[in-house]
Design a protein around this motif. Structure first.
Motif, PDB file in Angstrom:
ATOM      1  N   LEU A 112      51.396 -13.323  41.769  1.00  0.00           N
ATOM      2  CA  LEU A 112      52.949 -12.490  41.473  1.00  0.00           C
ATOM      3  C   LEU A 112      53.145 -11.334  42.760  1.00  0.00           C
ATOM      4  N   GLY A 113      52.458 -10.297  43.165  1.00  0.00           N
ATOM      5  CA  GLY A 113      51.357  -9.244  43.444  1.00  0.00           C
ATOM      6  C   GLY A 113      52.740  -8.228  42.440  1.00  0.00           C
ATOM      7  N   LYS A 114      52.222  -6.425  42.203  1.00  0.00           N
ATOM      8  CA  LYS A 114      52.482  -5.660  41.273  1.00  0.00           C
ATOM      9  C   LYS A 114      54.021  -5.344  41.988  1.00  0.00           C
ATOM     10  N   ASP A 115      54.469  -5.318  42.857  1.00  0.00           N
ATOM     11  CA  ASP A 115      56.170  -4.123  42.734  1.00  0.00           C
ATOM     12  C   ASP A 115      57.171  -5.721  42.687  1.00  0.00           C
ATOM     13  N   LEU A 116      56.502  -6.624  42.846  1.00  0.00           N
ATOM     14  CA  LEU A 116      57.485  -7.611  41.982  1.00  0.00           C
ATOM     15  C   LEU A 116      57.932  -8.238  41.119  1.00  0.00           C
ATOM     16  N   LEU A 117      56.717  -7.106  39.962  1.00  0.00           N
ATOM     17  CA  LEU A 117      56.961  -7.004  38.988  1.00  0.00           C
ATOM     18  C   LEU A 117      57.263  -6.723  38.218  1.00  0.00           C
ATOM     19  N   GLU A 118      57.620  -4.696  38.999  1.00  0.00           N
ATOM     20  CA  GLU A 118      58.314  -3.788  38.621  1.00  0.00           C
ATOM     21  C   GLU A 118      59.787  -3.789  38.265  1.00  0.00           C
ATOM     22  N   GLY A 119      60.129  -3.801  37.125  1.00  0.00           N
ATOM     23  CA  GLY A 119      61.754  -3.409  36.986  1.00  0.00           C
ATOM     24  C   GLY A 119      61.380  -4.351  35.371  1.00  0.00           C
ATOM     25  N   TYR A 120      60.841  -5.599  35.334  1.00  0.00           N
ATOM     26  CA  TYR A 120      60.350  -6.774  34.381  1.00  0.00           C
ATOM     27  C   TYR A 120      59.865  -6.332  33.661  1.00  0.00           C
ATOM     28  N   SER A 121      60.082  -7.417  32.273  1.00  0.00           N
ATOM     29  CA  SER A 121      59.754  -6.644  31.104  1.00  0.00           C
ATOM     30  C   SER A 121      58.172  -7.944  30.977  1.00  0.00           C
ATOM     31  N   VAL A 122      56.812  -7.594  31.323  1.00  0.00           N
ATOM     32  CA  VAL A 122      56.130  -8.851  31.491  1.00  0.00           C
ATOM     33  C   VAL A 122      55.194  -9.066  30.338  1.00  0.00           C
ATOM     34  N   GLN A 123      54.899  -9.609  29.419  1.00  0.00           N
ATOM     35  CA  GLN A 123      54.402 -10.635  28.534  1.00  0.00           C
ATOM     36  C   GLN A 123      53.278 -11.368  28.676  1.00  0.00           C
ATOM     37  N   VAL A 124      52.034 -11.269  29.356  1.00  0.00           N
ATOM     38  CA  VAL A 124      51.202 -11.617  28.984  1.00  0.00           C
ATOM     39  C   VAL A 124      50.395 -12.833  27.787  1.00  0.00           C
ATOM     40  N   VAL A 125      50.823 -13.938  27.951  1.00  0.00           N
ATOM     41  CA  VAL A 125      50.521 -14.400  27.115  1.00  0.00           C
ATOM     42  C   VAL A 125      49.450 -16.516  26.280  1.00  0.00           C
ATOM     43  N   LEU A 126      48.600 -15.962  27.456  1.00  0.00           N
ATOM     44  CA  LEU A 126      47.573 -16.910  27.806  1.00  0.00           C
ATOM     45  C   LEU A 126      46.612 -16.108  28.868  1.00  0.00           C
ATOM     46  N   PRO A 127      45.728 -16.652  28.974  1.00  0.00           N
ATOM     47  CA  PRO A 127      43.985 -15.798  29.616  1.00  0.00           C
ATOM     48  C   PRO A 127      44.193 -16.831  30.397  1.00  0.00           C
ATOM     49  N   ARG A 128      43.759 -16.269  31.317  1.00  0.00           N
ATOM     50  CA  ARG A 128      43.333 -16.422  33.010  1.00  0.00           C
ATOM     51  C   ARG A 128      42.179 -17.467  33.235  1.00  0.00           C
ATOM     52  N   GLY A 129      43.288 -18.675  33.686  1.00  0.00           N
ATOM     53  CA  GLY A 129      42.150 -20.246  33.458  1.00  0.00           C
ATOM     54  C   GLY A 129      42.556 -20.807  32.243  1.00  0.00           C
ATOM     55  N   ALA A 130      43.269 -20.828  31.019  1.00  0.00           N
ATOM     56  CA  ALA A 130      43.976 -21.437  30.504  1.00  0.00           C
ATOM     57  C   ALA A 130      44.576 -22.840  30.677  1.00  0.00           C
ATOM     58  N   SER A 131      43.240 -23.948  29.873  1.00  0.00           N
ATOM     59  CA  SER A 131      43.439 -24.409  30.273  1.00  0.00           C
ATOM     60  C   SER A 131      45.089 -25.650  29.634  1.00  0.00           C
ATOM     61  N   ILE A 132      45.265 -26.897  30.524  1.00  0.00           N
ATOM     62  CA  ILE A 132      46.189 -27.480  30.057  1.00  0.00           C
ATOM     63  C   ILE A 132      46.518 -28.020  28.429  1.00  0.00           C
ATOM     64  N   LEU A 133      45.928 -27.995  27.814  1.00  0.00           N
ATOM     65  CA  LEU A 133      46.501 -28.559  26.423  1.00  0.00           C
ATOM     66  C   LEU A 133      46.751 -26.909  25.766  1.00  0.00           C
ATOM     67  N   ARG A 134      46.405 -25.773  25.829  1.00  0.00           N
ATOM     68  CA  ARG A 134      46.007 -24.786  25.774  1.00  0.00           C
ATOM     69  C   ARG A 134      47.715 -24.332  25.798  1.00  0.00           C
ATOM     70  N   LYS A 135      47.819 -23.964  26.980  1.00  0.00           N
ATOM     71  CA  LYS A 135      49.541 -24.412  27.949  1.00  0.00           C
ATOM     72  C   LYS A 135      50.521 -25.076  26.930  1.00  0.00           C
ATOM     73  N   LEU A 136      50.077 -25.656  26.865  1.00  0.00           N
ATOM     74  CA  LEU A 136      51.072 -27.013  25.660  1.00  0.00           C
ATOM     75  C   LEU A 136      51.428 -26.455  25.071  1.00  0.00           C
ATOM     76  N   ALA A 137      50.253 -26.507  24.154  1.00  0.00           N
ATOM     77  CA  ALA A 137      50.802 -25.918  22.903  1.00  0.00           C
ATOM     78  C   ALA A 137      51.355 -24.992  22.442  1.00  0.00           C
TER      79      ALA A 137
END
Length: 127
Positions: free
Chosen positions: A49-74
């Protein structure tokens, strides 16, 4: 208003463009200063998305890079509803048409292709 945005899907193609345009529009219209917008993302979101676009938003990283579809669904079906309640969200926005099934927070979900729900369109009509 506290708005949660579930952006944990793979950020590619038309859905990526859709999310970028919404986030950009909210910034341009000043919605990020009037509302508390919390983005729930995968670790790779700032790369995409780019850091400039994310400025002004509260960003919470909730899944690691490359998380599986099963982990994402859970995460989406079990953790996200609890998180939405704990953060006292007024609304949860799911721009990729997938949302938690059981939860108490009002939800807006985008459906990008309504054809499967149309009784007028049959599979044989589209090839």
């Amino acid at each position: 208003m506290r708005i949660g945005v579930n952006a944990t899907f793979h950020l590619t193609g038309g859905v990526l463009t859709y999310l970028r345009e919404i986030l950009l529009s909210w910034k341009v219209l000043g919605e990020t200063s009037r509302h508390d917008v919390i983005l729930f993302v995968r670790a790779e979101a700032s790369d995409v998305l780019g850091k400039d676009l994310l400025e002004g938003y509260s960003v919470q990283v909730v899944l690691p890079r490359g998380a599986s579809i099963l982990r994402k669904l859970a995460w989406e079906q079990v953790v996200l509803p609890r998180l939405a309640t704990r953060l006292c969200l007024d609304v949860l926005f799911c721009p990729n048409c997938f949302a938690p099934v059981l939860h108490s927070v009002p939800t807006v979900s985008t459906v990008h292709n309504g054809a499967p729900f149309s009784p007028m369109l049959k599979l044989r009509d589209v090839g």
